[in-house]
Design a protein around this motif. Structure first.
Motif, mmCIF file in Angstrom:
data_model
loop_
_atom_site.group_PDB
_atom_site.id
_atom_site.type_symbol
_atom_site.label_atom_id
_atom_site.label_comp_id
_atom_site.label_asym_id
_atom_site.label_seq_id
_atom_site.Cartn_x
_atom_site.Cartn_y
_atom_site.Cartn_z
ATOM 1 N N MET A 1 19.385 28.351 -5.589
ATOM 2 C CA MET A 1 18.265 28.882 -4.842
ATOM 3 C C MET A 1 18.561 28.714 -3.346
ATOM 4 O O MET A 1 19.041 27.668 -2.918
ATOM 5 N N ILE A 2 18.279 29.742 -2.595
ATOM 6 C CA ILE A 2 18.477 29.714 -1.141
ATOM 7 C C ILE A 2 17.111 29.654 -0.478
ATOM 8 O O ILE A 2 16.214 30.424 -0.817
ATOM 9 N N VAL A 3 16.955 28.729 0.460
ATOM 10 C CA VAL A 3 15.691 28.536 1.174
ATOM 11 C C VAL A 3 15.980 28.571 2.674
ATOM 12 O O VAL A 3 16.912 27.907 3.143
ATOM 13 N N GLY A 4 15.197 29.334 3.426
ATOM 14 C CA GLY A 4 15.362 29.397 4.879
ATOM 15 C C GLY A 4 14.777 28.163 5.542
ATOM 16 O O GLY A 4 13.652 27.762 5.245
ATOM 17 N N ILE A 5 15.553 27.544 6.440
ATOM 18 C CA ILE A 5 15.109 26.358 7.169
ATOM 19 C C ILE A 5 15.361 26.584 8.657
ATOM 20 O O ILE A 5 16.408 27.092 9.055
ATOM 21 N N LEU A 6 14.406 26.174 9.463
ATOM 22 C CA LEU A 6 14.503 26.281 10.919
ATOM 23 C C LEU A 6 14.572 24.862 11.485
ATOM 24 O O LEU A 6 13.729 24.027 11.169
ATOM 25 N N PHE A 7 15.587 24.583 12.306
ATOM 26 C CA PHE A 7 15.760 23.257 12.888
ATOM 27 C C PHE A 7 15.316 23.252 14.343
ATOM 28 O O PHE A 7 15.543 24.214 15.073
ATOM 29 N N GLU A 8 14.698 22.139 14.742
ATOM 30 C CA GLU A 8 14.203 22.007 16.118
ATOM 31 C C GLU A 8 14.437 20.563 16.574
ATOM 32 O O GLU A 8 13.997 19.619 15.908
ATOM 33 N N LYS A 9 15.146 20.391 17.673
ATOM 34 C CA LYS A 9 15.382 19.043 18.192
ATOM 35 C C LYS A 9 14.052 18.439 18.631
ATOM 36 O O LYS A 9 13.259 19.084 19.319
ATOM 37 N N ILE A 10 13.803 17.204 18.226
ATOM 38 C CA ILE A 10 12.550 16.534 18.581
ATOM 39 C C ILE A 10 12.678 16.023 20.012
ATOM 40 O O ILE A 10 13.590 15.262 20.336
ATOM 41 N N GLN A 11 11.759 16.442 20.854
ATOM 42 C CA GLN A 11 11.792 16.102 22.277
ATOM 43 C C GLN A 11 10.788 15.019 22.658
ATOM 44 O O GLN A 11 10.706 14.645 23.822
ATOM 45 N N ASP A 12 10.024 14.523 21.699
ATOM 46 C CA ASP A 12 8.984 13.529 21.960
ATOM 47 C C ASP A 12 9.614 12.237 22.477
ATOM 48 O O ASP A 12 10.470 11.642 21.812
#
Length: 82
Positions: free
Chosen positions: A1-12
């Motif tokens: 199964m292929i699932v789309g994932i979006l990564f975002e660097k945490i800037q907190d």
């Protein structure tokens, strides 16, 4: 199964350095991990748990592999304070 994932660097500033969010938009889920690899492993774990819960409750689900991403530029002069 292929699932789309979006990564975002945490800037907190209160969050340890080097962590990334892993957003799974098709499921409405978000997790995080150290580095991209840590975020990928956290996402795999979260998706597995989510799927197990759905199956345990005899719920059907459909996961879309398609993920489209874009950025837009916002002119800071357009932002007004209240």
């Amino acid at each position: 199964m292929i699932v789309g994932i979006l990564f975002e660097k945490i800037q907190d500033k209160d969050f340890p350095a080097g962590y990334y969010y892993a957003h799974i938009p098709s499921l409405g889920l978000t997790t995080h991990g150290f580095g991209i690899e840590g975020a990928i492993e956290a996402a795999k774990d979260l998706i597995s748990l989510w799927m197990a819960e759905k199956k345990a409750n005899d719920e059907t689900f459909n996961i879309s592999p398609e993920l489209l991403y874009s950025t837009i530029e916002i002119n800071e002069n357009a932002i007004q304070s209240a």
